[in-house]
Design an enzyme around this catalytic site. Sequence first.
Site, PDB file in Angstrom:
ATOM      1  N   GLY A  46      36.728  60.862 -56.240  1.00  0.00           N
ATOM      2  CA  GLY A  46      37.147  60.848 -57.641  1.00  0.00           C
ATOM      3  C   GLY A  46      36.014  61.324 -58.517  1.00  0.00           C
ATOM      4  O   GLY A  46      34.839  61.182 -58.150  1.00  0.00           O
ATOM      5  N   GLU A 137      37.485  55.256 -61.973  1.00  0.00           N
ATOM      6  CA  GLU A 137      37.362  56.466 -62.806  1.00  0.00           C
ATOM      7  C   GLU A 137      37.733  56.188 -64.265  1.00  0.00           C
ATOM      8  O   GLU A 137      37.103  56.721 -65.184  1.00  0.00           O
ATOM      9  CB  GLU A 137      38.240  57.593 -62.251  1.00  0.00           C
ATOM     10  CG  GLU A 137      37.886  58.060 -60.846  1.00  0.00           C
ATOM     11  CD  GLU A 137      36.430  58.412 -60.655  1.00  0.00           C
ATOM     12  OE1 GLU A 137      35.777  58.876 -61.608  1.00  0.00           O
ATOM     13  OE2 GLU A 137      35.914  58.198 -59.535  1.00  0.00           O
TER      14      GLU A 137
HETATM   15 NI    NI Z   1      31.851  56.832 -60.318  1.00  0.00          NI
END
Ligand code: NI
Length: 174
Positions: A46, A137
Site C-alpha cells: 500500500g 493507509e
Molecule cells: Ni505506511
Amino acid sequence: MSIKDIITVPDETLKKKSDSIEKVGLNEKKLIKDLFETMYHYNGIGLAAVQVGVLKRILVIDVSSKDEKKEPLTFINPIIKKVSNKTSIHEEGCLSIPDTFIEIERPKICEVEYIDINGNMKNLKCDGLLSTCLQHEINHLDGKLIIDHLSKLKRDLIIKKISKSKKNPDRIIV
Ligand code: NI
C-alpha cells in the site's frame, strides 16, 4: 510513469493532513500510475500520496501475493463508514519508517466509501489484510503513522535510530 522517492520519518510532511480531491483529472491519473509503480518497486502492499510528498487523499493498494495476478486498487477520498467490534493484530511495517515493525490491533472488518480511478463512488467491505492495509493507509492521509501507536519514548528512539542510519550512507547490512 516514474518511480518516486518515498519520504521517511522524521519528515514533517508525513504528519500533515491530505486534502480531498474535487475531480479525478489527468494529474491525478498520472499520480496514481506513479504511486503503483513506486509501490511495486519497493515491494509495498500500500502507498499513500503523502508518502511521495503529495498532500492529496489518494492511496493505492495491492494485497495479492507475488505469484498471483496483480490486483491494483485505487481509493480516492476514502471514508470508513463502519468497523467491526472484532479486532485483529498484524505486525505492520511502513515504507516511510525503514526497518521497523510494530504489532497493531485494528478493527478486523471495515466498510469504506470512496471514489475509484474512473470517478465513480464505490462501497467496499474489507476483511483480513486488505482491511488492515486500508486502515493503515487512511491513517497516512490524516498524518498518523504506526509509530504514533507507541509511547513517545519508544517513538523517539525509533526516529533517532532512523535519523542516525541516514547519516551513514556507507553502512551496509549483511
Ligand atoms: Ni505506511
